[in-house]
Structure formats: structure tokens, C-alpha cells
Design an enzyme around this catalytic site. Structure first.
Site, PDB file in Angstrom:
ATOM      1  N   GLU A  27      -7.084   4.611   7.589  1.00  0.00           N
ATOM      2  CA  GLU A  27      -6.901   6.050   7.307  1.00  0.00           C
ATOM      3  C   GLU A  27      -8.133   6.617   6.597  1.00  0.00           C
ATOM      4  O   GLU A  27      -8.480   7.781   6.797  1.00  0.00           O
ATOM      5  CB  GLU A  27      -5.612   6.256   6.496  1.00  0.00           C
TER       6      GLU A  27
ATOM      7  N   GLY B  56       2.141   2.132  10.728  1.00  0.00           N
ATOM      8  CA  GLY B  56       3.091   3.232  10.592  1.00  0.00           C
ATOM      9  C   GLY B  56       3.736   3.644  11.901  1.00  0.00           C
ATOM     10  O   GLY B  56       4.367   4.694  11.989  1.00  0.00           O
TER      11      GLY B  56
ATOM     12  N   HIS C 250      -9.581   1.039   4.551  1.00  0.00           N
ATOM     13  CA  HIS C 250      -8.319   1.246   5.276  1.00  0.00           C
ATOM     14  C   HIS C 250      -8.589   2.178   6.460  1.00  0.00           C
ATOM     15  O   HIS C 250      -9.399   3.099   6.361  1.00  0.00           O
ATOM     16  CB  HIS C 250      -7.263   1.853   4.339  1.00  0.00           C
TER      17      HIS C 250
ATOM     18  N   ASN D 294       0.874  -1.177   0.000  1.00  0.00           N
ATOM     19  CA  ASN D 294       0.000   0.000   0.000  1.00  0.00           C
ATOM     20  C   ASN D 294       0.907   1.222   0.000  1.00  0.00           C
ATOM     21  O   ASN D 294       1.487   1.569   1.022  1.00  0.00           O
ATOM     22  CB  ASN D 294      -0.896  -0.014   1.250  1.00  0.00           C
TER      23      ASN D 294
ATOM     24  N   LYS E  33       0.152   4.243  -0.194  1.00  0.00           N
ATOM     25  CA  LYS E  33      -0.460   5.454   0.377  1.00  0.00           C
ATOM     26  C   LYS E  33      -0.216   6.633  -0.580  1.00  0.00           C
ATOM     27  O   LYS E  33      -0.148   6.435  -1.783  1.00  0.00           O
ATOM     28  CB  LYS E  33       0.048   5.727   1.782  1.00  0.00           C
TER      29      LYS E  33
ATOM     30  N   SER F 122       3.090  -2.340  10.393  1.00  0.00           N
ATOM     31  CA  SER F 122       4.535  -2.375  10.623  1.00  0.00           C
ATOM     32  C   SER F 122       5.138  -3.744  10.336  1.00  0.00           C
ATOM     33  O   SER F 122       6.054  -4.184  11.053  1.00  0.00           O
ATOM     34  CB  SER F 122       4.866  -1.901  12.039  1.00  0.00           C
TER      35      SER F 122
ATOM     36  N   GLU G 161      -5.687  -5.146  10.304  1.00  0.00           N
ATOM     37  CA  GLU G 161      -4.695  -4.107  10.533  1.00  0.00           C
ATOM     38  C   GLU G 161      -5.011  -3.381  11.836  1.00  0.00           C
ATOM     39  O   GLU G 161      -5.831  -2.442  11.837  1.00  0.00           O
ATOM     40  CB  GLU G 161      -4.715  -3.099   9.380  1.00  0.00           C
TER      41      GLU G 161
END
Ligand code: PEP
Length: 247
Positions: free
Chosen positions: A96, A172, A94, A9, A11, A209, A166
């Protein structure tokens, strides 16, 4: 036996020059890979992915799509448009998108349906925040996220999704769920897929991560079928090391 799948991904990262180097680095190092792999790029670079990756073992996809088929939805990108660029995958839900764009479980479910109807494979992301984990709500949170999607799918469609667990607190941050923590949630998700007879078919990826040094142990867990990789997918050597950790 499910094949392993490793998806990058990107991003909101990349440029034409950076992507060209990254994609050629990935394709050059794939010999002997035992896993399927794909990159999910920002929408403007899907044409670049198609021309660089067609005919290689690397698939490509997008990071989001509209729940709508077309029309007056300024700024949105439809499933048919992604299919036009030969995308195989599209990430939906996701964390985010859920956090910064207020995407609800119901909207994520509609996006998954839109993807499936266009012949794409939605990578449906679920995961709990740190506060939810500390409150002992991990199971309930991910179960509700998956339930909303399964509610809109028949058995055949459910078997065509990819699921990604996730934990939000691991994305991150450099903090990874231990293999045991991840396996516990993956096993719960696998059991939940049984209601649609999709438990054996669906690949469940871990994301948060994942790096070359922890990938092997995570992907050795019985219900972890691969990884959804953020930061480490931006360096060809790291992404390849994770792909090769499935051997
Ligand atoms: C992600 O963005 O889906 C992700 C897992 O990111 P990272 O690997 O950087 O934690």
C-alpha cells in the site's frame, strides 16, 4: 531452528478504546503460544501500545518510517522516534505504501537501513501484482525488491531483517496464495538470502488474507516462518487463533 513470528498490521484502523480492548484480548489469550508476536499500530497509538504491552510477550512496532534521521520533513516519523517508544519492528515497503505513495525499491531499502541503524527490525515486504504474476514475472519482481535492500546491507545487517512475502492480489481480497504457491516464492527468497549468508537467520513471513482457517497449512511449509496479518489482526480471537496455529 527459526522461531515462528506472527505480526498484526492494523493499517489505518483503531481508536484508543478499540485498541485497549484488542490488546487486552490478545494478551489474555497468549498462554501456550509457541510463536513470537507483535502488533504494528498507527504511529499515534505507539505510546498506548508501549504502556499496554511492556512486560508482556507481545512486541509492538510501526507501519512505516522516514528514510531521514530528522529535520525539515513535515509529517514524517524517524527511526529514533520509533525507538523512543520501544518499538521492536517497523514494516517497510508494504504494497500500500509502494502503490499509494510511490515508494521505490531504493527508498524502501533506505528505510530498512534507517530502521536497522536505530536498532529496529525492519519487516521488509515484497510481492507481485496480479498482472505481474499472470505475466510470469513473480520471481523477477520479488527478487528485484529484495536485491535493492540487500545491496545496502552487509551480512550481519541482512541477518537482522524480517522478510514478508505478500502477493498484492491476496491482500485484503480474501484470495490466498495456496501453500505451494507461497512456498515456491519463499524458497526462492531464502536462496537469494544466501548471498549475504542470511538464509538460515531471516524469518520469512507470508501475508495476504491469512486467516484462522488457512494459517496452519501455510505456516507448515518449510520456508514460511509466520504471518503478516491485516484484517484478521483486528479481532483478538482471530489473531490468537493464527498465533496458536503455529503449535
Ligand atoms: C497486510 O496488510 O499486510 C495484509 C496481509 O492484509 P490482509 O491479511 O487483510 O490480506
Amino acid at each position: 531452528m527459526r522461531r515462528k513470528l506472527v505480526v498484526g498490521n492494523w493499517k489505518m484502523n483503531g481508536s484508543r478504546a478499540v485498541n485497549a480492548a484488542l490488546l487486552s484480548g490478545i494478551t489474555a489469550g497468549l498462554d501456550g503460544a509457541a510463536a513470537d508476536c507483535a502488533v504494528c499500530a498507527p504511529a499515534p497509538y505507539l505510546a498506548q501500545c508501549e504502556s499496554a504491552l511492556a512486560g508482556t510477550p507481545v512486541a509492538w512496532g510501526a507501519q512505516d518510517l522516514s528514510a531521514h534521521a530528522g529535520g525539515a520533513f513535515t509529517g514524517e516519523v524517524s527511526a529514533a522516534m520509533l525507538a523512543d517508544f520501544a518499538c521492536k519492528y517497523v514494516i517497510v515497503g508494504h504494497s500500500e505504501r509502494r502503490a499509494y505513495h510511490a515508494e521505490s525499491n531504493e527508498l524502501v531499502a533506505k528505510k530498512a537501513v534507517a530502521a536497522l541503524e536505530a536498532g529496529l527490525t525492519p519487516i521488509v515486504c515484497v510481492g507481485e501484482t496480479l498482472a505481474e504474476r499472470e505475466a510470469g514475472r513473480t520471481g523477477a519482481v520479488v527478487s528485484a525488491q529484495l536485491d535493492a535492500v540487500l545491496a545496502l546491507l552487509d551480512d550481519a545487517a541482512a541477518a537482522r531483517i524480517v522478510l514478508a512475502y505478500e502477493p498484492v492480489w491476496a491482500i485484503g481480497t480474501g484470495k490466498t496464495a495456496t501453500p505451494e504457491m507461497a512456498q515456491e516464492v519463499h524458497a526462492q527468497l531464502r536462496a537469494q538470502l544466501k548471498q549475504k549468508n542470511a538464509a538460515d537467520a531471516v524469518q520469512i513471513l507470508y501475508g495476504g488474507s491469512m486467516k484462522p482457517d488457512n494459517a496452519k497449512e501455510l505456516m507448515a511449509q518449510p520456508d514460511i516462518d509466520g504471518g503478516l496479518i491485516g484484517g484478521a489482526a483486528l479481532k483478538a480471537a482471530d489473531f490468537l487463533a493464527i498465533i496458536h496455529a503455529t503449535r
